[in-house]
Design a protein around this motif. Structure first.
Motif, PDB file in Angstrom:
ATOM      1  N   ASN A 123       0.737  -1.050  -0.018  1.00 13.95           N
ATOM      2  CA  ASN A 123      -0.069  -0.126   0.083  1.00 13.95           C
ATOM      3  C   ASN A 123       0.968   1.284   0.026  1.00 13.95           C
ATOM      4  OD1 ASN A 123      -3.013  -0.648   0.139  1.00 13.95           O
ATOM      5  ND2 ASN A 123      -2.098  -2.085   1.741  1.00 13.95           N
ATOM      6  N   LEU A 124       1.930   1.152   0.549  1.00 14.37           N
ATOM      7  CA  LEU A 124       2.837   2.434   0.655  1.00 14.37           C
ATOM      8  C   LEU A 124       3.285   2.872  -0.969  1.00 14.37           C
ATOM      9  CD1 LEU A 124       5.244   1.830   3.630  1.00 14.37           C
ATOM     10  CD2 LEU A 124       3.516   3.945   3.367  1.00 14.37           C
ATOM     11  N   VAL A 125       3.628   1.460  -1.669  1.00 11.43           N
ATOM     12  CA  VAL A 125       4.072   1.445  -3.053  1.00 11.43           C
ATOM     13  C   VAL A 125       3.029   1.932  -3.717  1.00 11.43           C
ATOM     14  CG1 VAL A 125       4.628   0.146  -4.971  1.00 11.43           C
ATOM     15  CG2 VAL A 125       5.732  -0.236  -2.922  1.00 11.43           C
ATOM     16  N   ALA A 126       1.786   1.808  -3.726  1.00 15.39           N
ATOM     17  CA  ALA A 126       0.598   2.371  -4.444  1.00 15.39           C
ATOM     18  C   ALA A 126       0.419   3.836  -4.099  1.00 15.39           C
ATOM     19  CB  ALA A 126      -0.742   1.712  -3.965  1.00 15.39           C
ATOM     20  N   ILE A 127       0.648   4.395  -2.610  1.00 17.19           N
ATOM     21  CA  ILE A 127       0.445   5.715  -2.390  1.00 17.19           C
ATOM     22  C   ILE A 127       1.381   6.477  -2.900  1.00 17.19           C
ATOM     23  CG2 ILE A 127       0.580   7.307  -0.604  1.00 17.19           C
ATOM     24  CD1 ILE A 127      -0.659   4.953   1.329  1.00 17.19           C
ATOM     25  N   LEU A 128       2.621   5.912  -3.209  1.00 23.08           N
ATOM     26  CA  LEU A 128       3.795   6.688  -3.574  1.00 23.08           C
ATOM     27  C   LEU A 128       3.800   6.715  -5.142  1.00 23.08           C
ATOM     28  CD1 LEU A 128       6.895   7.799  -3.362  1.00 23.08           C
ATOM     29  CD2 LEU A 128       7.481   5.415  -3.873  1.00 23.08           C
ATOM     30  N   VAL A 129       3.217   5.654  -5.864  1.00 20.45           N
ATOM     31  CA  VAL A 129       3.147   5.653  -7.242  1.00 20.45           C
ATOM     32  C   VAL A 129       1.898   6.852  -7.768  1.00 20.45           C
ATOM     33  CG1 VAL A 129       2.653   4.677  -9.191  1.00 20.45           C
ATOM     34  CG2 VAL A 129       4.422   3.739  -7.639  1.00 20.45           C
ATOM     35  N   LEU A 130       0.908   6.618  -7.149  1.00 24.81           N
ATOM     36  CA  LEU A 130      -0.405   7.376  -7.382  1.00 24.81           C
ATOM     37  C   LEU A 130      -0.256   8.871  -7.333  1.00 24.81           C
ATOM     38  CD1 LEU A 130      -3.075   4.887  -5.983  1.00 24.81           C
ATOM     39  CD2 LEU A 130      -2.839   5.397  -8.419  1.00 24.81           C
ATOM     40  N   SER A 131       0.538   9.265  -6.157  1.00 21.14           N
ATOM     41  CA  SER A 131       0.515  10.577  -5.491  1.00 21.14           C
ATOM     42  C   SER A 131       1.583  11.247  -6.639  1.00 21.14           C
ATOM     43  CB  SER A 131       1.246  10.586  -4.208  1.00 21.14           C
ATOM     44  OG  SER A 131       2.673  10.143  -4.218  1.00 21.14           O
ATOM     45  N   ARG A 132       2.113  10.636  -7.507  1.00 23.46           N
ATOM     46  CA  ARG A 132       2.910  11.155  -8.448  1.00 23.46           C
ATOM     47  C   ARG A 132       2.149  11.770  -9.801  1.00 23.46           C
ATOM     48  NH1 ARG A 132       8.550   7.749  -9.884  1.00 23.46           N
ATOM     49  NH2 ARG A 132       8.770  10.079 -10.776  1.00 23.46           N
ATOM     50  N   GLY A 133       1.053  11.218  -9.806  1.00 21.78           N
ATOM     51  CA  GLY A 133      -0.042  11.539 -10.865  1.00 21.78           C
ATOM     52  C   GLY A 133       0.487  11.407 -12.090  1.00 21.78           C
ATOM     53  N   LYS A 134       1.340  10.233 -12.622  1.00 25.34           N
ATOM     54  CA  LYS A 134       1.833  10.044 -13.913  1.00 25.34           C
ATOM     55  C   LYS A 134       1.170   8.645 -14.293  1.00 25.34           C
ATOM     56  CE  LYS A 134       5.789  13.031 -13.120  1.00 25.34           C
ATOM     57  NZ  LYS A 134       7.402  13.052 -13.005  1.00 25.34           N
ATOM     58  N   CYS A 135       0.253   7.986 -13.868  1.00 26.03           N
ATOM     59  CA  CYS A 135      -0.241   6.925 -14.026  1.00 26.03           C
ATOM     60  C   CYS A 135      -1.292   6.710 -15.269  1.00 26.03           C
ATOM     61  CB  CYS A 135      -0.986   6.162 -13.113  1.00 26.03           C
ATOM     62  SG  CYS A 135       0.373   5.831 -11.658  1.00 26.03           S
ATOM     63  N   GLY A 136      -1.252   7.996 -16.017  1.00 28.90           N
ATOM     64  CA  GLY A 136      -2.199   7.953 -16.962  1.00 28.90           C
ATOM     65  C   GLY A 136      -3.873   8.080 -16.765  1.00 28.90           C
ATOM     66  N   LEU A 137      -4.099   8.213 -15.432  1.00 22.73           N
ATOM     67  CA  LEU A 137      -5.317   8.248 -15.035  1.00 22.73           C
ATOM     68  C   LEU A 137      -5.730   9.759 -14.909  1.00 22.73           C
ATOM     69  CD1 LEU A 137      -5.200   5.493 -12.348  1.00 22.73           C
ATOM     70  CD2 LEU A 137      -6.082   5.294 -14.474  1.00 22.73           C
ATOM     71  N   SER A 138      -7.041  10.187 -14.786  1.00 21.54           N
ATOM     72  CA  SER A 138      -7.617  11.394 -14.608  1.00 21.54           C
ATOM     73  C   SER A 138      -7.298  11.877 -13.114  1.00 21.54           C
ATOM     74  CB  SER A 138      -9.188  11.515 -14.752  1.00 21.54           C
ATOM     75  OG  SER A 138      -9.735  10.673 -13.795  1.00 21.54           O
ATOM     76  N   PRO A 139      -7.322  13.207 -12.743  1.00 17.29           N
ATOM     77  CA  PRO A 139      -7.097  13.465 -11.274  1.00 17.29           C
ATOM     78  C   PRO A 139      -7.920  13.136 -10.397  1.00 17.29           C
ATOM     79  CG  PRO A 139      -6.520  15.221 -12.939  1.00 17.29           C
ATOM     80  CD  PRO A 139      -7.073  14.221 -13.814  1.00 17.29           C
ATOM     81  N   CYS A 140      -9.191  12.919 -10.837  1.00 14.40           N
ATOM     82  CA  CYS A 140     -10.395  12.493 -10.162  1.00 14.40           C
ATOM     83  C   CYS A 140     -10.418  10.934  -9.860  1.00 14.40           C
ATOM     84  CB  CYS A 140     -11.726  12.632 -10.959  1.00 14.40           C
ATOM     85  SG  CYS A 140     -13.156  12.072 -10.110  1.00 14.40           S
ATOM     86  N   THR A 141      -9.885  10.409 -10.816  1.00 14.02           N
ATOM     87  CA  THR A 141      -9.801   8.710 -10.382  1.00 14.02           C
ATOM     88  C   THR A 141      -8.529   8.502  -9.642  1.00 14.02           C
ATOM     89  OG1 THR A 141     -10.901   8.079 -12.433  1.00 14.02           O
ATOM     90  CG2 THR A 141      -9.286   6.617 -11.608  1.00 14.02           C
ATOM     91  N   THR A 142      -7.649   9.298  -9.852  1.00 16.10           N
ATOM     92  CA  THR A 142      -6.394   9.106  -9.152  1.00 16.10           C
ATOM     93  C   THR A 142      -6.462   9.342  -7.635  1.00 16.10           C
ATOM     94  OG1 THR A 142      -4.716   9.712 -10.954  1.00 16.10           O
ATOM     95  CG2 THR A 142      -3.743  10.250  -8.753  1.00 16.10           C
ATOM     96  N   ARG A 143      -7.318  10.684  -7.369  1.00 14.84           N
ATOM     97  CA  ARG A 143      -7.586  10.968  -5.980  1.00 14.84           C
ATOM     98  C   ARG A 143      -8.386   9.745  -5.159  1.00 14.84           C
ATOM     99  NH1 ARG A 143      -7.937  16.143  -3.100  1.00 14.84           N
ATOM    100  NH2 ARG A 143      -6.761  16.868  -4.749  1.00 14.84           N
ATOM    101  N   TYR A 144      -9.357   9.116  -6.133  1.00 12.21           N
ATOM    102  CA  TYR A 144     -10.189   8.158  -5.328  1.00 12.21           C
ATOM    103  C   TYR A 144      -9.157   6.819  -5.030  1.00 12.21           C
ATOM    104  CZ  TYR A 144     -14.641  10.207  -5.945  1.00 12.21           C
ATOM    105  OH  TYR A 144     -15.885  10.886  -6.118  1.00 12.21           O
ATOM    106  N   LEU A 145      -8.325   6.487  -6.032  1.00  3.11           N
ATOM    107  CA  LEU A 145      -7.436   5.426  -5.772  1.00  3.11           C
ATOM    108  C   LEU A 145      -6.657   5.488  -4.660  1.00  3.11           C
ATOM    109  CD1 LEU A 145      -6.956   4.280  -9.453  1.00  3.11           C
ATOM    110  CD2 LEU A 145      -8.705   3.537  -7.775  1.00  3.11           C
ATOM    111  N   LEU A 146      -5.970   6.885  -4.672  1.00 10.26           N
ATOM    112  CA  LEU A 146      -5.081   7.197  -3.769  1.00 10.26           C
ATOM    113  C   LEU A 146      -5.879   7.167  -2.339  1.00 10.26           C
ATOM    114  CD1 LEU A 146      -2.213   8.304  -3.094  1.00 10.26           C
ATOM    115  CD2 LEU A 146      -3.201  10.453  -3.416  1.00 10.26           C
ATOM    116  N   ALA A 147      -7.119   7.509  -1.975  1.00  9.22           N
ATOM    117  CA  ALA A 147      -7.671   7.459  -0.717  1.00  9.22           C
ATOM    118  C   ALA A 147      -7.694   6.056  -0.297  1.00  9.22           C
ATOM    119  CB  ALA A 147      -9.129   8.397  -0.938  1.00  9.22           C
ATOM    120  N   MET A 148      -8.159   5.404  -1.415  1.00  8.84           N
ATOM    121  CA  MET A 148      -8.465   3.579  -1.243  1.00  8.84           C
ATOM    122  C   MET A 148      -7.302   3.279  -0.571  1.00  8.84           C
ATOM    123  SD  MET A 148     -10.691   3.126  -4.442  1.00  8.84           S
ATOM    124  CE  MET A 148     -10.485   1.364  -4.573  1.00  8.84           C
TER     125      MET A 148
END
Length: 325
Positions: free
Chosen positions: A24-49
């Motif tokens: 989960n730390l890896v997921a937070i680190l990667v998603l927080s960079r915002g470079k996964c090709g996902l919309s900012p909205c989707t990224t925020r939800y996945l990061l919160a999860m």
């Protein structure tokens, strides 16, 4: 009462703690960079999860399960302390579940409600929805602190946490118990089924109409850009939803049995006890699966993950090369 499954649980939760926190730390680190090709909205939800899953692993697995198995005389087993941990684990579990529902509803709106999509599927709306949901769930779980009592008192210090007997008989506590169980997991389970069913129905109808329209137009065999853009989002949504449904299924069945049969968890026989424990094991595993889903389905997530792994190695090599020059 001791069952052989207790030995399995000890190994299982130890493994889950070792895997769950770094994943989960890896997921937070990667998603927080915002470079996964996902919309900012989707990224925020996945990061919160991912954050909710991490907090749940810490409170449920590390502070509650592993402490009980390996450190039976630790500070965390003093009654007021373990009561706080109990309330926190309930709150983080609820957040993990309902953040997933928030994400599912957001994708439902994005796919099925074109008129509402521009207003609802925004980073600002996601922040408001997540903050409101989180605050409500934290307030909802405050009573969890007061349902426990000490199992023993040593030198005037209360130890361990056991559910008070009146929790199963007092009308107020019985009502709260049903509200708690319906809000998680029964209602989220039903909502997950409903939203995914409606989303699938909309996709099938839209795809059929789009194929007919394209068939009436020129002989254009190139891929439909809109369908292709939706495909990845839909696959991610259904993978997360399917994982949630499968891993929570046993827990939901156990809750329905508990409600219909009017059983008391303290009076469970061997089979009922094992069903309950297996349901808890699968429920807790749900907090470790999303990162593997991202890595399997999202190429850019894998790229960012490899970049994050290689960064310290490359930095070290550059430092060594600089010192040797």
């Amino acid at each position: 009462m001791h069952y052989p499954i207790d030995s399995v649980l000890k190994i299982y939760y130890s493994t889950l703690g070792v895997i769950g926190i770094p994943v989960n730390l890896v997921a937070i680190l990667v998603l927080s960079r915002g470079k996964c090709g996902l919309s900012p909205c989707t990224t925020r939800y996945l990061l919160a999860m991912a954050m909710a899953d991490l907090l749940f692993i810490i409170t449920e697995v590390i502070l509650w399960r592993i402490t009980y198995y390996y450190f039976p005389s630790s500070f965390f087993l003093i009654t007021p302390v373990c009561s706080v941990i109990y309330a926190l684990r309930c709150a983080t579990m609820d957040c993990s579940v309902w953040f997933t529902i928030n994400f599912t509803f957001d994708r439902f709106v994005a796919i099925c409600c074109q008129g509402l999509r521009a207003k609802y599927c925004t980073e600002r709306t996601a922040a408001v929805v997540l903050a409101t949901t989180g605050c409500f769930l934290c307030l909802k779980n405050i009573p969890q602190y007061f349902i426990l009592e000490p199992g023993d008192v040593i030198d005037n210090v209360p130890w361990l946490c056991y559910i008070k007997p009146r929790y199963h008989t007092d009308p107020g506590w019985v009502l709260f118990n049903y509200f708690d169980k319906i809000s998680t997991p029964l209602l989220p389970f039903v909502l997950m089924f409903l939203l995914n069913t409606l989303t699938i129905r909309h996709i099938l109808v839209s795809s059929h109409v789009r194929k007919r329209l394209r068939g009436q137009n020129t002989k254009d065999n190139c891929s439909d850009a809109e369908i292709e853009s939706r495909r990845k989002s839909v696959i991610l949504l259904f993978s997360i939803s399917s994982s949630f449904i499968l891993l929570w299924l046993v827990r939901v069945v156990e809750f329905l049995y508990y409600s219909i049969a009017g059983a008391n968890t303290r009076d469970y026989n061997k089979s009922e006890f094992i069903l309950q424990r297996v349901g808890l094991m699968l429920r807790n595993l749900n907090c470790c699966t999303n990162t593997f889903i991202y890595g399997t389905l999202q190429a850019k997530f894998r790229e960012q993950l490899m970049s994050a792994v290689q960064y310290p190695i490359k930095s070290m090599l550059r430092l060594i090369k600089k010192q040797t020059d």
